[in-house]
Design a protein around this motif. Structure first.
Motif: not given
Ligand SMILES: Cc1cc2nc3c(=O)[nH]c(=O)nc-3n(C[C@H](O)[C@H](O)[C@H](O)COP(=O)(O)OP(=O)(O)OC[C@H]3O[C@@H](n4cnc5c(N)ncnc54)[C@H](O)[C@@H]3O)c2cc1C
Length: 326
Positions: A4, A91-92, A94, A114, A132, A147, A150-152, A154
């Motif tokens: 992350i 992966d993500m 934030v 993503v 979320w 979701t 994981l790919k996002a 945020v």
């Protein structure tokens, strides 16, 4: 194990409250789904903020030292964050959904192909799905969004995370990250900087805010609010109606599409209390409303209400305070 990546935004040598909130949120997600938090810091010359990011839970702090990143530029920041995300197999991502985050989240998600999830306050995990949670309908309800991967990117709602529990003892590594770009490659250029705010105190950090709305009838009323705010050691905010009218700069707007604030004292002067305005002051401790209309919705949110013309109340209050405080 999930990687992350948190954009740890800093000002000077220190992380912003938003940067810390993003790290706090990333750490919670990491411990819930099994993963680690890595921070990315842009344009830093000292390692102070990278050390702070580690104290806030990052196992790695990527320090991108490029003088061109010292000044915020959306194009450069998106390009650089994109590179760090790809090269570190994140992966993500934030990001605090503050003013800068509002600029970055959608663009970054589009570049990465993503999902973009904004104004997130919390999350749940089940069956390898992430849910979320974010306020909707001007904070009247909470929406849950799933979701499946994981790919996002945020975006964390400001003032929604506890940042009090960090320990200096957390161990991590600072890794310099090479990001090269020439001035010629940058399409977006800063041409001029205009000082817009009436005060040095950021709305998001202010303990006391005196906010004005359309009920002030024009820009002159804001000078009176400024005098009162100065006396109280606070700053001035405004409703969207007052900003749209051009009475004050738009960076003073409080609400759903403005700043989300959490002062100890919020004085709403000539503001009706539309749901979009109230969405920005849900975390205000004490709200005082001054309005000529006893039916104005702001009185439902106010702890103290005065049905009165601000032109009589504000000068009287200011005079009284001058005697007590000056
Ligand atoms: C998608 C969307 C997003 C929005 N985002 C925001 C946002 O972020 N922030 C925001 O503020 N708004 C936002 N709005 C606008 C919002 O809906 C309201 O229109 C706006 O908040 C109204 O501003 P106001 O209270 O200053 O004006 P008004 O609603 O016109 O209220 C003025 C008030 O002043 C009182 N008044 C008049 N004279 C006096 C006097 N002499 N003394 C004391 N009181 C007096 C009146 O009784 C009245 O209650 C958004 C709207 C939309 C559709």
């Amino acid at each position: 194990m999930a990687n992350i990546l948190v954009f740890a935004h800093q000002q000077g040598d220190f992380l912003t409250p938003g940067g810390k909130e993003a790290l706090a949120f990333g750490s919670r997600v990491a411990s819930s789904i099994g993963g680690e938090v890595r921070a990315v810091l842009l344009g830093t010359t000292s390692e102070q903020s990278a050390k702070e990011a580690i104290a806030c839970g990052a196992s790695i702090a990527y320090n991108v030292q490029n003088p061109l990143l010292a000044e915020y530029n959306v194009e450069l920041y998106v390009n650089c964050l994109y590179d760090v995300f790809q090269q570190t197999n994140a992966d993500m991502m934030v990001v605090s959904f503050d003013r800068m985050g509002k600029d970055l989240v959608g663009r970054l998600a589009a570049r990465l192909h993503v999902s973009a999830i904004t104004e997130v306050v919390d999350f749940k995990t089940n069956d390898e799905k992430l849910t979320w949670i974010r306020p909707i309908y001007g904070e009247k309800a909470f929406g849950e969004y799933e979701t499946t991967r994981l790919k996002a990117v945020v975006g964390i709602r400001q003032k929604s995370q506890d940042i009090t529990e960090f320990t200096e003892n957390h161990i991590g590594e600072i890794i310099p990250f090479e990001y090269t770009v020439s001035k010629e490659e940058i399409v977006t250029k800063l041409v001029v900087k205009i000082q817009a705010a009436l005060s040095d105190i950021r709305l998001e950090d202010a303990r006391i805010i005196v906010s004005g709305g359309r009920g002030l009838g024009g820009p002159e009323g804001f000078s009176e609010l400024q005098t009162l705010a100065n006396l109280l050691g606070g700053t001035v905010g405004a409703s969207r109606a007052a900003c749209d009218a051009g009475w004050v700069p738009s960076n003073l707007q409080v609400g759903q599409t403005g700043a989300v604030v959490a002062p100890d004292l919020y004085i709403a002067v000539g503001i009706s209390g539309a749901s979009q305005h109230l969405a920005g002051i849900t975390s205000a401790k004490t709200v005082v409303a001054i309005n000529t209309d006893a039916e104005a919705p702001i009185f439902k949110r106010a702890n103290i209400g005065l049905v009165a013309d601000y032109m009589t109340v504000i000068p009287a209050l200011t005079e009284k305070l001058k005697k007590v405080l000056v």
